[in-house]
Design a protein around this motif. Structure first.
Motif, PDB file in Angstrom:
ATOM      1  N   GLY A 148     -15.662 -62.436   5.205  1.00 13.25           N
ATOM      2  CA  GLY A 148     -15.050 -63.070   4.049  1.00 13.25           C
ATOM      3  C   GLY A 148     -15.086 -64.587   4.115  1.00 13.25           C
ATOM      4  N   VAL A 149     -15.054 -65.152   5.338  1.00 15.36           N
ATOM      5  CA  VAL A 149     -15.082 -66.613   5.500  1.00 15.36           C
ATOM      6  C   VAL A 149     -16.124 -66.966   6.566  1.00 15.36           C
ATOM      7  CG1 VAL A 149     -13.698 -68.703   5.805  1.00 15.36           C
ATOM      8  CG2 VAL A 149     -12.598 -66.607   5.014  1.00 15.36           C
ATOM      9  N   PRO A 150     -17.422 -66.773   6.273  1.00 16.34           N
ATOM     10  CA  PRO A 150     -18.452 -67.112   7.256  1.00 16.34           C
ATOM     11  C   PRO A 150     -18.578 -68.620   7.411  1.00 16.34           C
ATOM     12  CG  PRO A 150     -19.484 -66.509   5.183  1.00 16.34           C
ATOM     13  CD  PRO A 150     -18.003 -66.256   5.017  1.00 16.34           C
ATOM     14  N   THR A 151     -19.031 -69.059   8.585  1.00 21.25           N
ATOM     15  CA  THR A 151     -19.175 -70.498   8.810  1.00 21.25           C
ATOM     16  C   THR A 151     -20.230 -70.751   9.874  1.00 21.25           C
ATOM     17  OG1 THR A 151     -17.975 -72.534   9.321  1.00 21.25           O
ATOM     18  CG2 THR A 151     -17.402 -70.595  10.599  1.00 21.25           C
ATOM     19  N   TRP A 152     -20.742 -71.982   9.871  1.00 21.70           N
ATOM     20  CA  TRP A 152     -21.588 -72.451  10.962  1.00 21.70           C
ATOM     21  C   TRP A 152     -20.688 -73.052  12.033  1.00 21.70           C
ATOM     22  CZ3 TRP A 152     -26.387 -70.890  11.088  1.00 21.70           C
ATOM     23  CH2 TRP A 152     -27.099 -70.684   9.901  1.00 21.70           C
ATOM     24  N   ALA A 153     -21.018 -72.838  13.291  1.00 20.20           N
ATOM     25  CA  ALA A 153     -20.188 -73.366  14.380  1.00 20.20           C
ATOM     26  C   ALA A 153     -20.072 -74.890  14.302  1.00 20.20           C
ATOM     27  CB  ALA A 153     -20.763 -72.948  15.729  1.00 20.20           C
ATOM     28  N   ALA A 154     -21.164 -75.568  13.991  1.00 17.97           N
ATOM     29  CA  ALA A 154     -21.163 -77.030  13.940  1.00 17.97           C
ATOM     30  C   ALA A 154     -21.046 -77.538  12.506  1.00 17.97           C
ATOM     31  CB  ALA A 154     -22.419 -77.587  14.593  1.00 17.97           C
ATOM     32  N   ALA A 155     -20.213 -76.871  11.722  1.00 18.85           N
ATOM     33  CA  ALA A 155     -19.990 -77.312  10.348  1.00 18.85           C
ATOM     34  C   ALA A 155     -19.344 -78.694  10.348  1.00 18.85           C
ATOM     35  CB  ALA A 155     -19.086 -76.319   9.621  1.00 18.85           C
ATOM     36  N   PRO A 156     -19.662 -79.520   9.352  1.00 19.25           N
ATOM     37  CA  PRO A 156     -19.061 -80.856   9.291  1.00 19.25           C
ATOM     38  C   PRO A 156     -17.562 -80.772   9.037  1.00 19.25           C
ATOM     39  CG  PRO A 156     -20.283 -80.384   7.287  1.00 19.25           C
ATOM     40  CD  PRO A 156     -20.601 -79.286   8.233  1.00 19.25           C
ATOM     41  N   PRO A 157     -16.828 -81.836   9.324  1.00 21.56           N
ATOM     42  CA  PRO A 157     -15.382 -81.835   9.085  1.00 21.56           C
ATOM     43  C   PRO A 157     -15.053 -81.493   7.637  1.00 21.56           C
ATOM     44  CG  PRO A 157     -16.020 -83.762  10.350  1.00 21.56           C
ATOM     45  CD  PRO A 157     -17.295 -83.100   9.910  1.00 21.56           C
ATOM     46  N   GLY A 158     -14.068 -80.595   7.457  1.00 22.57           N
ATOM     47  CA  GLY A 158     -13.650 -80.216   6.112  1.00 22.57           C
ATOM     48  C   GLY A 158     -14.413 -79.061   5.512  1.00 22.57           C
ATOM     49  N   ALA A 159     -15.522 -78.640   6.166  1.00 24.54           N
ATOM     50  CA  ALA A 159     -16.314 -77.547   5.598  1.00 24.54           C
ATOM     51  C   ALA A 159     -15.586 -76.221   5.699  1.00 24.54           C
ATOM     52  CB  ALA A 159     -17.664 -77.450   6.305  1.00 24.54           C
ATOM     53  N   VAL A 160     -14.747 -76.066   6.714  1.00 25.55           N
ATOM     54  CA  VAL A 160     -13.939 -74.867   6.894  1.00 25.55           C
ATOM     55  C   VAL A 160     -12.483 -75.293   6.868  1.00 25.55           C
ATOM     56  CG1 VAL A 160     -13.397 -72.909   8.365  1.00 25.55           C
ATOM     57  CG2 VAL A 160     -15.725 -73.803   8.302  1.00 25.55           C
ATOM     58  N   SER A 161     -11.718 -74.696   5.978  1.00 28.32           N
ATOM     59  CA  SER A 161     -10.331 -75.106   5.842  1.00 28.32           C
ATOM     60  C   SER A 161      -9.533 -74.747   7.088  1.00 28.32           C
ATOM     61  CB  SER A 161      -9.688 -74.439   4.623  1.00 28.32           C
ATOM     62  OG  SER A 161      -9.520 -73.051   4.848  1.00 28.32           O
ATOM     63  N   GLU A 162      -8.464 -75.496   7.319  1.00 27.56           N
ATOM     64  CA  GLU A 162      -7.584 -75.197   8.453  1.00 27.56           C
ATOM     65  C   GLU A 162      -6.998 -73.798   8.323  1.00 27.56           C
ATOM     66  OE1 GLU A 162      -3.574 -76.978  10.616  1.00 27.56           O
ATOM     67  OE2 GLU A 162      -4.549 -78.099   8.999  1.00 27.56           O
ATOM     68  N   GLU A 163      -6.701 -73.398   7.093  1.00 21.70           N
ATOM     69  CA  GLU A 163      -6.145 -72.061   6.868  1.00 21.70           C
ATOM     70  C   GLU A 163      -7.134 -70.991   7.297  1.00 21.70           C
ATOM     71  OE1 GLU A 163      -4.662 -69.147   3.228  1.00 21.70           O
ATOM     72  OE2 GLU A 163      -5.195 -71.233   2.803  1.00 21.70           O
ATOM     73  N   ALA A 164      -8.420 -71.162   6.930  1.00 18.07           N
ATOM     74  CA  ALA A 164      -9.432 -70.188   7.320  1.00 18.07           C
ATOM     75  C   ALA A 164      -9.556 -70.119   8.829  1.00 18.07           C
ATOM     76  CB  ALA A 164     -10.772 -70.547   6.692  1.00 18.07           C
ATOM     77  N   GLY A 165      -9.432 -71.267   9.504  1.00 17.72           N
ATOM     78  CA  GLY A 165      -9.533 -71.295  10.957  1.00 17.72           C
ATOM     79  C   GLY A 165      -8.400 -70.577  11.649  1.00 17.72           C
ATOM     80  N   ARG A 166      -7.266 -70.395  10.969  1.00 16.17           N
ATOM     81  CA  ARG A 166      -6.124 -69.703  11.581  1.00 16.17           C
ATOM     82  C   ARG A 166      -6.140 -68.205  11.306  1.00 16.17           C
ATOM     83  NH1 ARG A 166      -2.895 -74.099   9.449  1.00 16.17           N
ATOM     84  NH2 ARG A 166      -2.228 -72.693   7.795  1.00 16.17           N
ATOM     85  N   ARG A 167      -7.052 -67.731  10.474  1.00 13.42           N
ATOM     86  CA  ARG A 167      -7.060 -66.306  10.131  1.00 13.42           C
ATOM     87  C   ARG A 167      -7.445 -65.468  11.353  1.00 13.42           C
ATOM     88  NH1 ARG A 167      -9.831 -65.904   4.100  1.00 13.42           N
ATOM     89  NH2 ARG A 167      -8.271 -67.157   3.034  1.00 13.42           N
ATOM     90  N   PRO A 168      -6.943 -64.225  11.395  1.00 14.70           N
ATOM     91  CA  PRO A 168      -7.333 -63.355  12.500  1.00 14.70           C
ATOM     92  C   PRO A 168      -8.847 -63.180  12.561  1.00 14.70           C
ATOM     93  CG  PRO A 168      -5.529 -62.401  11.257  1.00 14.70           C
ATOM     94  CD  PRO A 168      -6.006 -63.578  10.476  1.00 14.70           C
ATOM     95  N   GLY A 169      -9.380 -63.068  13.780  1.00 20.44           N
ATOM     96  CA  GLY A 169     -10.818 -62.926  13.948  1.00 20.44           C
ATOM     97  C   GLY A 169     -11.395 -61.792  13.125  1.00 20.44           C
ATOM     98  N   THR A 170     -12.503 -62.048  12.477  1.00 24.55           N
ATOM     99  CA  THR A 170     -13.086 -61.038  11.603  1.00 24.55           C
ATOM    100  C   THR A 170     -14.357 -60.426  12.158  1.00 24.55           C
ATOM    101  OG1 THR A 170     -14.077 -62.835  10.326  1.00 24.55           O
ATOM    102  CG2 THR A 170     -12.038 -61.895   9.500  1.00 24.55           C
ATOM    103  N   ILE A 171     -14.913 -60.966  13.222  1.00 25.21           N
ATOM    104  CA  ILE A 171     -15.988 -60.278  13.942  1.00 25.21           C
ATOM    105  C   ILE A 171     -15.522 -60.158  15.385  1.00 25.21           C
ATOM    106  CG2 ILE A 171     -18.402 -60.238  14.640  1.00 25.21           C
ATOM    107  CD1 ILE A 171     -19.061 -62.034  12.285  1.00 25.21           C
ATOM    108  N   ASN A 172     -15.047 -58.985  15.737  1.00 29.74           N
ATOM    109  CA  ASN A 172     -14.593 -58.725  17.098  1.00 29.74           C
ATOM    110  C   ASN A 172     -15.575 -57.793  17.780  1.00 29.74           C
ATOM    111  OD1 ASN A 172     -12.357 -60.328  16.767  1.00 29.74           O
ATOM    112  ND2 ASN A 172     -10.939 -58.637  16.415  1.00 29.74           N
ATOM    113  N   ILE A 173     -15.969 -58.144  18.995  1.00 25.90           N
ATOM    114  CA  ILE A 173     -16.997 -57.386  19.714  1.00 25.90           C
ATOM    115  C   ILE A 173     -16.465 -56.994  21.090  1.00 25.90           C
ATOM    116  CG2 ILE A 173     -19.334 -57.433  20.655  1.00 25.90           C
ATOM    117  CD1 ILE A 173     -19.995 -59.602  18.554  1.00 25.90           C
ATOM    118  N   ILE A 174     -16.566 -55.721  21.409  1.00 26.45           N
ATOM    119  CA  ILE A 174     -16.149 -55.190  22.710  1.00 26.45           C
ATOM    120  C   ILE A 174     -17.383 -54.596  23.383  1.00 26.45           C
ATOM    121  CG2 ILE A 174     -14.625 -53.585  23.905  1.00 26.45           C
ATOM    122  CD1 ILE A 174     -12.938 -53.630  21.225  1.00 26.45           C
ATOM    123  N   VAL A 175     -17.644 -55.022  24.597  1.00 26.81           N
ATOM    124  CA  VAL A 175     -18.831 -54.586  25.339  1.00 26.81           C
ATOM    125  C   VAL A 175     -18.393 -53.972  26.661  1.00 26.81           C
ATOM    126  CG1 VAL A 175     -21.025 -55.303  26.354  1.00 26.81           C
ATOM    127  CG2 VAL A 175     -20.157 -56.488  24.320  1.00 26.81           C
TER     128      VAL A 175
END
Length: 205
Positions: free
Chosen positions: A88-115
């Protein structure tokens, strides 16, 4: 409304490395919980919340806004992977400042991987395995048509055996790293394509 959970009971004899809010770091762990919460989840005590939901004892607990019923699985040469994928809120790791809102950054992880890996790995190989998981995840997302490296708060857990000779490498060209990469790639690719299909179906309603 009660949300779904995925509980993987490993039992004793396992060592894990994780970025999860509960049981993160490196150490002996016996279970992994991946708990679905509402996208507007606002509790300020996620660790306590996960402890309440867990079976007790040392374990790893993750939160996700993705629907855990749509989790995907893959295996390769003894490596097993379970992934929950929500984009729902995809992003690039090195997105420029402001590209991802602070609220989106606090959301629970949406791609969880268990190996789960059926051999022992040294600490350096465990760190390398997390890198391999992340690289394989990103490859799968791009191949699925998502221009991103993930979401702002993805989580990962790699479980290995405590006993036995420790493998020295976990990179994508090592024996076990290659198996991890292929299994993660398959699980995340299937999850991303499934998420795209469900999102498209919802949009047509």
């Amino acid at each position: 409304m009660r949300m779904g959970t995925l509980l993987w009971r490993f039992g004793p004899g396992w060592r894990m490395i994780s970025s999860a809010v509960l049981g993160g770091g490196i150490g002996p762990r016996e279970w992994v919980l991946n708990a679905q919460v509402d996208k507007d989840y606002a509790r300020t005590d996620p660790v306590e919340h996960l402890i309440e939901m867990g079976p007790g004892g040392p374990g790893v607990g993750m939160l996700t806004a993705a629907m855990v019923e749509h989790h995907t699985r893959a295996a390769d040469g003894g490596v097993e992977v379970v992934a929950t994928v929500g984009l729902g809120v995809p992003t690039w790791a090195a997105a420029p400042p402001g590209a991802v809102s602070e609220e989106a950054g606090r959301r629970p992880g949406t791609i969880n991987i268990i190996v789960a890996v059926p051999v022992a790995l040294c600490d350096a190989a465990l760190v390398n395995a997390v890198m391999t998981v992340t690289e394989a995840k990103t490859q799968a997302l791009i191949e699925a048509g998502f221009p991103c490296t993930g979401t702002a708060s993805d989580a990962v857990c790699v479980a290995v055996r405590e006993e036995g000779p420790q493998e020295p490498f976990g990179g994508p060209r090592s024996e076990w790293g290659a198996r991890i990469a292929r299994a993660v790639h398959r699980a995340v690719l299937d999850g991303a394509l499934g998420w795209r299909g469900r999102a498209a179906g919802t949009a047509r309603l």
